[in-house]
Design a protein around this motif. Structure first.
Motif, PDB file in Angstrom:
ATOM      1  N   MET A  11     -23.924 -31.058  39.691  1.00 57.16           N
ATOM      2  CA  MET A  11     -24.755 -30.064  40.348  1.00 57.16           C
ATOM      3  C   MET A  11     -26.032 -30.729  40.872  1.00 57.16           C
ATOM      4  SD  MET A  11     -23.246 -27.193  40.290  1.00 57.16           S
ATOM      5  CE  MET A  11     -21.858 -26.410  39.477  1.00 57.16           C
ATOM      6  N   PRO A  12     -26.590 -30.237  41.984  1.00 55.16           N
ATOM      7  CA  PRO A  12     -27.799 -30.854  42.563  1.00 55.16           C
ATOM      8  C   PRO A  12     -28.950 -30.985  41.570  1.00 55.16           C
ATOM      9  CG  PRO A  12     -26.856 -29.290  44.106  1.00 55.16           C
ATOM     10  CD  PRO A  12     -26.082 -29.143  42.829  1.00 55.16           C
ATOM     11  N   ARG A  13     -29.184 -29.942  40.746  1.00 57.11           N
ATOM     12  CA  ARG A  13     -30.291 -30.011  39.791  1.00 57.11           C
ATOM     13  C   ARG A  13     -30.053 -31.106  38.754  1.00 57.11           C
ATOM     14  NH1 ARG A  13     -34.750 -27.294  37.568  1.00 57.11           N
ATOM     15  NH2 ARG A  13     -35.582 -28.832  36.124  1.00 57.11           N
ATOM     16  N   THR A  14     -28.803 -31.253  38.316  1.00 58.56           N
ATOM     17  CA  THR A  14     -28.477 -32.296  37.350  1.00 58.56           C
ATOM     18  C   THR A  14     -28.721 -33.672  37.948  1.00 58.56           C
ATOM     19  OG1 THR A  14     -26.800 -30.865  36.358  1.00 58.56           O
ATOM     20  CG2 THR A  14     -26.677 -33.207  35.833  1.00 58.56           C
ATOM     21  N   CYS A 126     -34.722 -10.384  38.768  1.00 57.82           N
ATOM     22  CA  CYS A 126     -33.644  -9.429  39.078  1.00 57.82           C
ATOM     23  C   CYS A 126     -32.263 -10.021  38.829  1.00 57.82           C
ATOM     24  CB  CYS A 126     -33.755  -8.966  40.524  1.00 57.82           C
ATOM     25  SG  CYS A 126     -35.160  -7.897  40.875  1.00 57.82           S
ATOM     26  N   CYS A 127     -32.121 -11.314  39.052  1.00 54.58           N
ATOM     27  CA  CYS A 127     -30.811 -11.957  38.992  1.00 54.58           C
ATOM     28  C   CYS A 127     -30.607 -12.827  37.759  1.00 54.58           C
ATOM     29  CB  CYS A 127     -30.591 -12.821  40.235  1.00 54.58           C
ATOM     30  SG  CYS A 127     -30.664 -11.915  41.794  1.00 54.58           S
ATOM     31  N   ALA A 128     -31.642 -12.964  36.914  1.00 54.36           N
ATOM     32  CA  ALA A 128     -31.578 -13.880  35.764  1.00 54.36           C
ATOM     33  C   ALA A 128     -31.146 -15.260  36.235  1.00 54.36           C
ATOM     34  CB  ALA A 128     -30.636 -13.360  34.694  1.00 54.36           C
ATOM     35  N   ALA A 129     -31.809 -15.738  37.279  1.00 59.10           N
ATOM     36  CA  ALA A 129     -31.431 -17.000  37.908  1.00 59.10           C
ATOM     37  C   ALA A 129     -32.461 -18.077  37.635  1.00 59.10           C
ATOM     38  CB  ALA A 129     -31.271 -16.809  39.412  1.00 59.10           C
ATOM     39  N   ARG A 130     -32.004 -19.301  37.564  1.00 59.86           N
ATOM     40  CA  ARG A 130     -32.879 -20.444  37.336  1.00 59.86           C
ATOM     41  C   ARG A 130     -33.730 -20.724  38.567  1.00 59.86           C
ATOM     42  NH1 ARG A 130     -31.453 -24.293  33.639  1.00 59.86           N
ATOM     43  NH2 ARG A 130     -31.846 -25.940  35.149  1.00 59.86           N
ATOM     44  N   GLU A 131     -34.821 -21.431  38.330  1.00 53.31           N
ATOM     45  CA  GLU A 131     -35.765 -21.760  39.394  1.00 53.31           C
ATOM     46  C   GLU A 131     -35.089 -22.447  40.571  1.00 53.31           C
ATOM     47  OE1 GLU A 131     -39.175 -25.159  39.797  1.00 53.31           O
ATOM     48  OE2 GLU A 131     -39.273 -23.900  38.016  1.00 53.31           O
ATOM     49  N   GLN A 151     -24.650 -20.359  39.329  1.00 54.14           N
ATOM     50  CA  GLN A 151     -25.548 -20.786  38.264  1.00 54.14           C
ATOM     51  C   GLN A 151     -25.502 -22.309  38.147  1.00 54.14           C
ATOM     52  OE1 GLN A 151     -27.581 -18.840  36.726  1.00 54.14           O
ATOM     53  NE2 GLN A 151     -26.782 -16.797  37.074  1.00 54.14           N
ATOM     54  N   GLY A 152     -26.673 -22.935  38.299  1.00 51.43           N
ATOM     55  CA  GLY A 152     -26.734 -24.395  38.386  1.00 51.43           C
ATOM     56  C   GLY A 152     -26.195 -25.125  37.173  1.00 51.43           C
ATOM     57  N   LYS A 153     -26.395 -24.579  35.984  1.00 51.77           N
ATOM     58  CA  LYS A 153     -25.965 -25.260  34.765  1.00 51.77           C
ATOM     59  C   LYS A 153     -24.493 -25.020  34.460  1.00 51.77           C
ATOM     60  CE  LYS A 153     -29.376 -27.613  32.901  1.00 51.77           C
ATOM     61  NZ  LYS A 153     -29.258 -29.035  32.525  1.00 51.77           N
ATOM     62  N   THR A 154     -24.053 -23.789  34.592  1.00 53.85           N
ATOM     63  CA  THR A 154     -22.692 -23.453  34.197  1.00 53.85           C
ATOM     64  C   THR A 154     -21.698 -23.530  35.346  1.00 53.85           C
ATOM     65  OG1 THR A 154     -22.967 -21.080  34.648  1.00 53.85           O
ATOM     66  CG2 THR A 154     -23.637 -21.876  32.460  1.00 53.85           C
ATOM     67  N   GLY A 155     -22.194 -23.456  36.594  1.00 48.92           N
ATOM     68  CA  GLY A 155     -21.310 -23.448  37.744  1.00 48.92           C
ATOM     69  C   GLY A 155     -20.718 -22.074  38.014  1.00 48.92           C
TER      70      GLY A 155
END
Length: 265
Positions: A11-14, A126-131, A151-155
């Motif tokens: 993932m891009p964040r990783t 609202c979406c419980a989404a990461r930064e 979701q960036g961590k779980t995909g």
């Protein structure tokens, strides 16, 4: 490793996190022969990081190092993975829950000077989404049913249904653009997509401004990432489905609101 297929598929964040870890690792081990790096060297490295006040980061760097050496072992570049058996430091669970009054003081300051921050905060809540998942939101993900978020961590891919609050947040982000960028939701007046570091800087400045406006009563020890925890804590319903986490144990990390329980009569 950074040029491998394994790394390419992350993932891009990783990838961003790994780039930071690699820089630290190279500064400590870059001059060593890779075959001579042993578990006790990594232990010494981690202990020095902890002495410098960096505990959680040291654990992440060890995990990254293990990933790199596992890849190297599979590809015949080293004989062992020296990170195996090196214990992580114990990390206390993060318990910070942003109270409503704290969140709205912070949000009010963001609206005044940093509208993109305000929009990002509201979408995150609202979406419980990461930064990163919010900041890198693309226009094509704005669907008729809602916002399509991976979701960036779980995909995990979800479509977060529209509600008036979420729609207002997206409209606010888009209203900043004078020259339209047809790829990104979050852009400045010239249509440029700022680096994520800008969001983090605005968040800190808005918290400090809120604290100063209210005579220091606001404790600003919360982070943007804590907004996701607030959202999951506040949600009444199936929290795992809402958050996109794969297990209940992952949900429990973010469910931080102190529960009121009945007493024995």
């Amino acid at each position: 490793y950074m040029a491998s297929v394994n790394h390419r598929d992350l993932m891009p964040r990783t990838k961003l996190d790994y780039a930071r870890y690699a820089e630290k690792f190279i500064s400590g081990f870059g001059q060593m022969n890779r075959h001579r790096i042993k578990p006790h060297h990594i232990r010494q490295y981690m202990d020095k990081r902890k002495e410098g006040g960096v505990t959680t980061q040291a654990n992440r760097e060890r995990s990254f190092l293990s990933t790199v050496f596992a890849w190297a072992y599979e590809n015949g570049k080293v004989r062992i993975n020296p990170a195996i058996g090196v214990k992580d430091f114990k990390e206390p669970p993060r318990e910070r829950y942003i109270e409503d009054w704290e969140y709205f003081l912070w949000l009010a300051e963001a609206y005044i000077k940093w509208p993109l921050l305000a929009a990002a905060m509201e979408i995150s809540y609202c979406c419980a989404a990461r930064e990163a998942d919010v900041w890198n939101l693309e226009r094509e993900k704005l669907l008729e049913e809602g916002i399509k978020i991976r979701q960036g961590k779980t995909g995990k891919i979800q479509i977060k249904e529209w509600n008036p609050r979420l729609r207002a947040a997206v409209d606010l982000a888009l209203s900043v653009q004078k020259l339209t960028n047809f790829k990104w939701v979050f852009c400045d007046k010239k249509g440029h997509h700022p680096a994520q570091g800008a969001l983090q800087e605005w968040a800190l400045l808005a918290k400090r401004k809120a604290k100063s406006e209210y005579n220091g009563v606001l404790n600003i020890d919360f982070t943007f990432h804590d907004i996701k925890a607030k959202a999951i804590s506040d949600f009444e319903g199936n929290k795992q489905e809402f958050s996109g986490h794969k297990t209940q144990s992952q949900v429990a990390i973010y469910d931080r609101k102190v529960k009121v329980t009945p007493t024995l009569k």
